[in-house]
Design an enzyme around this catalytic site. Structure first.
Site, PDB file in Angstrom:
ATOM      1  N   CYS A  65     103.291  34.786  43.539  1.00 38.29           N
ATOM      2  CA  CYS A  65     103.289  35.610  42.321  1.00 38.29           C
ATOM      3  C   CYS A  65     104.101  36.912  42.422  1.00 38.29           C
ATOM      4  O   CYS A  65     104.670  37.357  41.429  1.00 38.29           O
ATOM      5  CB  CYS A  65     101.858  35.952  41.942  1.00 38.29           C
ATOM      6  SG  CYS A  65     100.688  34.623  42.230  1.00 38.29           S
ATOM      7  N   HIS A 100     103.706  39.467  35.914  1.00 39.77           N
ATOM      8  CA  HIS A 100     103.414  38.094  36.310  1.00 39.77           C
ATOM      9  C   HIS A 100     102.400  37.529  35.309  1.00 39.77           C
ATOM     10  O   HIS A 100     101.452  38.192  34.929  1.00 39.77           O
ATOM     11  CB  HIS A 100     102.826  38.079  37.722  1.00 39.77           C
ATOM     12  CG  HIS A 100     102.180  36.775  38.076  1.00 39.77           C
ATOM     13  ND1 HIS A 100     102.853  35.566  38.038  1.00 39.77           N
ATOM     14  CD2 HIS A 100     100.906  36.470  38.420  1.00 39.77           C
ATOM     15  CE1 HIS A 100     102.028  34.598  38.364  1.00 39.77           C
ATOM     16  NE2 HIS A 100     100.844  35.118  38.601  1.00 39.77           N
ATOM     17  N   ASN A 145     100.758  29.721  34.092  1.00 42.09           N
ATOM     18  CA  ASN A 145     101.060  30.549  35.249  1.00 42.09           C
ATOM     19  C   ASN A 145     102.102  29.805  36.084  1.00 42.09           C
ATOM     20  O   ASN A 145     101.795  28.780  36.675  1.00 42.09           O
ATOM     21  CB  ASN A 145      99.770  30.789  36.053  1.00 42.09           C
ATOM     22  CG  ASN A 145      99.985  31.628  37.292  1.00 42.09           C
ATOM     23  OD1 ASN A 145     101.088  31.728  37.814  1.00 42.09           O
ATOM     24  ND2 ASN A 145      98.908  32.230  37.776  1.00 42.09           N
TER      25      ASN A 145
END
Lengths: 350, 77
Positions: A119, A266, A296
């Site tokens: 991430c 993110h 994600n």
């Protein structure tokens, strides 16, 4: 660390590629209809793009890189650096970056190496490339960033499967006097088990029991080869450490949230990200999201959000940007940067 | 802050989809059929935005009722 100011570089172009296959969270069979509704409401994720079994992160990055290089009309022999940031490399070894150096037709004097971050990986990757460029002799670089996280989650794990989509991105960076950016990079290995795949590395080699499916709790079934995510710990980390880092960044760069055109985080989940946004007093207009259609996407989420939500704005004008990656490791990082107009391709579907 | 207001804010988050008659200050929340970790994340975010209090994961795990959660939040304000 304090702010790390790196001069003499700029982002010249960004491209992102996603697989064509889409799965809808409204159809996720391991949740009841009411649970699916709450999942979509809290995560903001309606659908995600999922790689087929023959598509790797490097394949997606290769497509993005080829289209970006063609649009920029860069001579491939000019590229001095290739960095591949991913936690889903092609092989245990060799490094995927070297394979891509060959596939993209880059010169053998182009340095190529992998960085194993998730991430936070885009911001960390930019800091590495920026530092190399600023060293003086190197002119042009490619930063390839992404993951096929869908291949690492158990379909029978409601805490992970609905969250993760796949993407590969390419960012072109070049030496530019008078440009630069300010980084702040953090780590906390005490949180290493917060997001983890336990088996398959050297610590816990693959063994027959790695394939045993364990019921952790109702609706959460996985093997030690599958991604494990402690939602509460991730949430708490994100809403405490991340705002603190951003406040530090604003203070060190003597800037305020109002001065930024865009704050690109993110893409973890909407509830978490909105909590961060509100704490830091960024407006909704300043804070784009790609969660709804892509989920994600790990280290790809920042460049993918830029390509999917801001590609016109990035091409047509200068933008003062605050980028923030946070998550697995635990690792978190910010970049404050004034971006000149750049090539920013619409999202490529492979 | 008072317990009634605190409980009311939490009920507002979930009343569209669940029967709130079962949720009162002394209900053992984890025993409720529909309760999950995702609901707890919503409550944590609510507490942060409404009361500017961030709970540690230990505090979250210890809170068995809305009353015990309220006491923790009140002590931290």
């Amino acid at each position: 660390m304090a702010q790390l100011n790196i001069d003499n570089w700029k982002i010249t172009g960004i491209a992102a590629a996603v697989p064509a296959t889409v799965t809808e969270n409204s159809e996720y069979k391991h949740l009841s209809p009411i649970e699916r509704k709450l999942l979509i409401k809290t995560t903001g994720i309606e659908r995600k793009h999922i790689a087929n079994k023959n598509t790797t992160t490097s394949d997606l990055c290769e497509v993005a890189a080829n289209q970006l290089l063609d649009k920029l009309e860069w001579d491939r022999d000019e590229i001095d650096i290739l960095v591949f940031v991913s936690q889903s490399p092609d092989y245990y070894l060799p490094a995927t970056a070297i394979i891509l150096q060959n596939k993209l037709g880059l010169k053998s004097s182009c340095m190529a190496f992998d960085v194993g971050l998730g991430c936070s990986g885009y911001v960390y990757g930019l800091s590495i490339v920026a530092g190399l460029i600023n060293s003086g002799n190197l002119r042009k670089a490619l930063l390839l960033v992404g993951d096929v996280s869908s291949t690492t989650v158990s379909e029978n794990d409601k805490s992970t499967y609905p969250l993760f989509g796949d993407a590969g991105t390419a960012t072109a960076i070049e030496r530019a006097e008078g440009h630069g950016g300010s980084f702040n990079l953090k780590s906390d290995g005490a949180g290493f088990e917060t997001i983890i795949i336990r088996d398959g590395g050297i610590r816990n080699k693959v063994k027959p029991s790695s394939f045993d499916v364990k019921e952790i709790s109702p609706g959460i079934n996985r093997r030690d080869l599958d991604l494990e995510l402690d939602g509460l710990e991730v949430f708490n980390f994100s809403i405490t450490k991340v705002p603190k880092l951003i406040k530090e960044t604003l203070e060190e760069t003597k800037s305020t949230s109002e001065e930024y055109d865009y704050f690109v985080m993110h893409q973890a989940n909407l509830l978490m990200n909105e909590t961060i946004r509100r704490k830091l007093k960024f407006s909704k207009e300043q804070t784009p999201y790609s969660l709804k259609n892509y989920g994600n996407t790990s280290s790809a989420s920042i460049p993918l959000t830029i390509c999917s939500q801001l590609n016109t704005e990035m091409e047509q004008k200068k933008n003062k940007m605050l980028l923030c990656g946070f998550g697995v490791g635990l690792s978190w990082a910010t970049l404050s940067i004034d971006c000149s107009p750049m090539v920013c391709l619409p999202v490529i579907t492979v | 802050m008072d317990l009634g207001e605190f409980t009311g804010k939490i009920k507002e988050e979930f009343e569209e989809d669940y029967n709130m008659e079962d949720l009162n200050p002394d209900t053992h929340i984890k025993d409720m059929v529909w309760w999950s970790s995702m609901h707890m994340l919503v409550v944590i975010a609510l507490i942060d935005s409404e009361y500017d209090v961030i709970l540690t994961t230990d505090e979250i795990k210890k809170a068995t009722t809305l009353r015990s959660l309220f006491e923790i939040v009140k002590a931290k304000k």
